[in-house]
Write a protein that holds these residues in place. Structure first.
Motif, PDB file in Angstrom:
ATOM      1  N   HIS A 118     114.772  25.113 -15.495  1.00  0.00           N
ATOM      2  CA  HIS A 118     115.999  24.413 -15.129  1.00  0.00           C
ATOM      3  C   HIS A 118     115.629  23.014 -14.642  1.00  0.00           C
ATOM      4  O   HIS A 118     114.571  22.824 -14.051  1.00  0.00           O
ATOM      5  N   LEU A 119     116.541  22.052 -14.897  1.00  0.00           N
ATOM      6  CA  LEU A 119     116.218  20.665 -14.536  1.00  0.00           C
ATOM      7  C   LEU A 119     115.931  20.493 -13.046  1.00  0.00           C
ATOM      8  O   LEU A 119     115.123  19.658 -12.661  1.00  0.00           O
ATOM      9  N   SER A 120     116.600  21.318 -12.207  1.00  0.00           N
ATOM     10  CA  SER A 120     116.381  21.196 -10.758  1.00  0.00           C
ATOM     11  C   SER A 120     114.924  21.462 -10.392  1.00  0.00           C
ATOM     12  O   SER A 120     114.432  21.019  -9.356  1.00  0.00           O
ATOM     13  N   TRP A 121     114.231  22.176 -11.254  1.00  0.00           N
ATOM     14  CA  TRP A 121     112.832  22.491 -11.012  1.00  0.00           C
ATOM     15  C   TRP A 121     111.976  21.212 -11.000  1.00  0.00           C
ATOM     16  O   TRP A 121     110.986  21.118 -10.282  1.00  0.00           O
ATOM     17  N   LEU A 122     112.366  20.224 -11.813  1.00  0.00           N
ATOM     18  CA  LEU A 122     111.579  18.982 -11.892  1.00  0.00           C
ATOM     19  C   LEU A 122     111.510  18.295 -10.531  1.00  0.00           C
ATOM     20  O   LEU A 122     110.483  17.717 -10.164  1.00  0.00           O
ATOM     21  N   LEU A 123     112.599  18.387  -9.765  1.00  0.00           N
ATOM     22  CA  LEU A 123     112.626  17.795  -8.432  1.00  0.00           C
ATOM     23  C   LEU A 123     111.591  18.467  -7.541  1.00  0.00           C
ATOM     24  O   LEU A 123     110.805  17.804  -6.847  1.00  0.00           O
ATOM     25  N   ILE A 124     111.576  19.818  -7.582  1.00  0.00           N
ATOM     26  CA  ILE A 124     110.626  20.560  -6.767  1.00  0.00           C
ATOM     27  C   ILE A 124     109.190  20.274  -7.245  1.00  0.00           C
ATOM     28  O   ILE A 124     108.267  20.142  -6.440  1.00  0.00           O
ATOM     29  N   PHE A 125     109.027  20.157  -8.537  1.00  0.00           N
ATOM     30  CA  PHE A 125     107.703  19.829  -9.088  1.00  0.00           C
ATOM     31  C   PHE A 125     107.192  18.523  -8.480  1.00  0.00           C
ATOM     32  O   PHE A 125     106.068  18.431  -8.002  1.00  0.00           O
TER      33      PHE A 125
ATOM     34  N   PHE B 285     106.572  18.907  -4.561  1.00  0.00           N
ATOM     35  CA  PHE B 285     105.370  19.687  -4.291  1.00  0.00           C
ATOM     36  C   PHE B 285     104.117  18.870  -4.579  1.00  0.00           C
ATOM     37  O   PHE B 285     103.188  18.830  -3.768  1.00  0.00           O
ATOM     38  N   SER B 286     104.106  18.212  -5.750  1.00  0.00           N
ATOM     39  CA  SER B 286     102.933  17.402  -6.103  1.00  0.00           C
ATOM     40  C   SER B 286     102.712  16.311  -5.059  1.00  0.00           C
ATOM     41  O   SER B 286     101.596  16.067  -4.619  1.00  0.00           O
ATOM     42  N   LEU B 287     103.807  15.673  -4.651  1.00  0.00           N
ATOM     43  CA  LEU B 287     103.725  14.598  -3.661  1.00  0.00           C
ATOM     44  C   LEU B 287     103.173  15.103  -2.335  1.00  0.00           C
ATOM     45  O   LEU B 287     102.244  14.519  -1.761  1.00  0.00           O
ATOM     46  N   THR B 288     103.749  16.243  -1.860  1.00  0.00           N
ATOM     47  CA  THR B 288     103.309  16.788  -0.580  1.00  0.00           C
ATOM     48  C   THR B 288     101.831  17.159  -0.616  1.00  0.00           C
ATOM     49  O   THR B 288     101.087  16.899   0.335  1.00  0.00           O
ATOM     50  N   LEU B 289     101.423  17.763  -1.743  1.00  0.00           N
ATOM     51  CA  LEU B 289     100.019  18.168  -1.855  1.00  0.00           C
ATOM     52  C   LEU B 289      99.102  16.955  -1.950  1.00  0.00           C
ATOM     53  O   LEU B 289      98.067  16.894  -1.280  1.00  0.00           O
ATOM     54  N   ALA B 290      99.485  15.974  -2.780  1.00  0.00           N
ATOM     55  CA  ALA B 290      98.606  14.821  -3.022  1.00  0.00           C
ATOM     56  C   ALA B 290      98.520  13.906  -1.805  1.00  0.00           C
ATOM     57  O   ALA B 290      97.457  13.370  -1.501  1.00  0.00           O
TER      58      ALA B 290
ATOM     59  N   ALA C 129      94.754  16.754  -8.309  1.00  0.00           N
ATOM     60  CA  ALA C 129      94.709  18.060  -7.638  1.00  0.00           C
ATOM     61  C   ALA C 129      96.119  18.519  -7.295  1.00  0.00           C
ATOM     62  O   ALA C 129      96.467  19.700  -7.471  1.00  0.00           O
ATOM     63  N   GLY C 130      96.961  17.589  -6.833  1.00  0.00           N
ATOM     64  CA  GLY C 130      98.336  17.932  -6.453  1.00  0.00           C
ATOM     65  C   GLY C 130      99.115  18.464  -7.638  1.00  0.00           C
ATOM     66  O   GLY C 130      99.775  19.515  -7.547  1.00  0.00           O
ATOM     67  N   ILE C 131      99.017  17.751  -8.756  1.00  0.00           N
ATOM     68  CA  ILE C 131      99.787  18.145  -9.942  1.00  0.00           C
ATOM     69  C   ILE C 131      99.265  19.452 -10.531  1.00  0.00           C
ATOM     70  O   ILE C 131     100.040  20.382 -10.820  1.00  0.00           O
ATOM     71  N   VAL C 132      97.939  19.553 -10.651  1.00  0.00           N
ATOM     72  CA  VAL C 132      97.372  20.788 -11.221  1.00  0.00           C
ATOM     73  C   VAL C 132      97.716  21.989 -10.346  1.00  0.00           C
ATOM     74  O   VAL C 132      98.144  23.043 -10.843  1.00  0.00           O
ATOM     75  N   THR C 133      97.593  21.824  -9.009  1.00  0.00           N
ATOM     76  CA  THR C 133      97.907  22.935  -8.111  1.00  0.00           C
ATOM     77  C   THR C 133      99.373  23.347  -8.251  1.00  0.00           C
ATOM     78  O   THR C 133      99.693  24.538  -8.304  1.00  0.00           O
ATOM     79  N   THR C 134     100.263  22.355  -8.341  1.00  0.00           N
ATOM     80  CA  THR C 134     101.682  22.666  -8.503  1.00  0.00           C
ATOM     81  C   THR C 134     101.916  23.446  -9.792  1.00  0.00           C
ATOM     82  O   THR C 134     102.659  24.432  -9.811  1.00  0.00           O
ATOM     83  N   LEU C 135     101.248  23.023 -10.877  1.00  0.00           N
ATOM     84  CA  LEU C 135     101.402  23.744 -12.144  1.00  0.00           C
ATOM     85  C   LEU C 135     100.922  25.187 -12.020  1.00  0.00           C
ATOM     86  O   LEU C 135     101.568  26.111 -12.525  1.00  0.00           O
TER      87      LEU C 135
END
Ligand SMILES: [Zn+2]
Length: 372
Positions: free
Chosen positions: A18-25, A28-33, A52-58
């Motif tokens: 769902h498109l709303s997932w992109l926001l969480i993606f 999450f990446s931002l918070t982790l990175a 690392a942030g993006i891969v972990t989120t995936l």
């Protein structure tokens, strides 16, 4: 679900995002990175932190898919096909083609999700403690995913229906009480209590300066409350109207009004018969429907001189159904069109009238009789 796009198909099950997932993606990446990785692994370039942030989120989202696959594969083995898995802002949902018909099946299907998450957590946790060097970015990423899977399992096990925990609770009550509707009522009741506790605690927390967790708790409580209520009424609705035709519910003792009657006469009819609306018929021709609302919009002093034909809702703007129509579908259509009544016609002849009130009354009666 709308606004979704298909990611892949696993074992015949479409996996959608769902498109709303992109926001969480992104969040999450931002918070982790920016937040998490710089505090656990020092002195890396921002490219490394972001990767690392993006891969972990995936990987986290892969875990959500695995959780839903856990539910889905057990459901399929129990004979319940899965329509699709959708990932959205709060995680995932596996849409089943039908609800489990017995408590043991529901227990197995529901438990499979949190169990999958726990297994992933244990596996990754073991790898971290036994094989990896702490302080490396890949180790910390794996450790983070392990902990989040544990949190995901524990969160889903909160016994608030329709969360997994609530469904497990329902299946156990169902197992002992042998009545699914009653079990659902009890499970939704517990969910409601927990949702109010969550909201109450949330309101207390927002008075603690700088504490934003309160808002999340209020939001979460509210979501659980809404979801619980709506899944309960959906269930009652489905239980009630499955296999029921309009012919069984419509009123056939029709009082009709002529289009040439005056509003004064119409008012008399409303008072005398106490119906909310009348079909307007002349000879064998049905002209439409006239309701109290149509009448209210018209000034009183004009009642003696105005004809019903002036104020009625014409046939082409009225919902017309057949006696053989499916009651559940009609009810959904009524809700969608925000209309309270439909004319039942067969081969151009008026044979009945179906109102939402009739259907609600039938639903209440059905519930009382079922519980007895
Ligand atoms: Zn689940």
């Amino acid at each position: 679900m709308n606004n979704s796009f298909r990611l892949t198909v696993i074992r015949g099950i479409p996996v959608e995002i769902h498109l709303s997932w992109l926001l969480i993606f992104f969040l999450f990446s931002l918070t982790l990175a920016q937040g998490y990785f710089p505090t656990v692994v020092a002195n890396q370039t921002s490219t490394v932190y972001w990767t690392a942030g993006i891969v972990t989120t995936l990987v986290l989202f892969a875990s959500v898919i695995l959780h839903e696959l856990g539910h889905s594969l057990v459901a399929i083995r129990e004979g319940i096909p899965i329509k699709r898995i959708t990932l959205f802002i709060f995680g995932g949902v596996a849409q089943m083609e039908a609800e489990p018909t017995n408590p043991t099946t529901e227990l197995k299907v529901t438990a499979a999700g949190p169990l999958t998450s726990i297994v992933i957590a244990l596996l990754l946790g073991a790898i971290y403690y036994l094989a990896l060097v702490p302080g490396l970015i890949i180790s910390e990423s794996i450790f983070f995913v392990a902990r989040l899977n544990l949190i995901m399992a524990l969160f889903n096990l909160i016994p608030a229906f329709p969360l997994d925990g609530g469904r497990i609770f329902r299946s156990i009550v169902w197992l002992f009480g042998r009545n699914m509707l009653k079990a659902t009522k009890i499970a939704v009741g517990l969910g409601t209590v927990l949702s109010f506790l969550s909201m109450g605690l949330g309101f207390l927390l927002i008075f603690v300066p700088g504490n934003l967790w309160g808002l999340w708790l209020i939001f979460l409580g509210w979501m659980i409350n809404q979801a619980g209520q709506s899944s309960y009424s959906q269930l009652v609705f489905k239980e009630t109207f499955t296999g029921i035709k309009v012919a069984e519910l419509m009123s056939t003792n029709l009082v009709t009004i002529s289009p040439d009657d005056t509003l004064e006469m119409l008012a008399e009819s409303f008072l005398h018969h106490k119906f909310g609306a009348f079909p307007v018929v002349y000879g064998s021709t049905t002209h439409g429907l006239v309701s109290l609302q149509n009448m209210k919009a018209y000034p009183r002093e004009k009642w003696p001189t105005t004809k019903v034909s002036r104020i009625l809702t014409p046939l082409k703007e009225t919902m017309v159904i057949e006696p053989s129509s499916d009651a559940a579908e009609v009810m959904l259509k009524m809700a969608a069109q925000n209309t309270g009544r439909a004319l039942v016609m067969q081969n151009g002849n008026l044979v009945g009238l179906l109102s939402r009130t009739d259907m609600m009354r039938f639903m209440q009666m059905h519930m009382v009789l079922r519980e007895e």
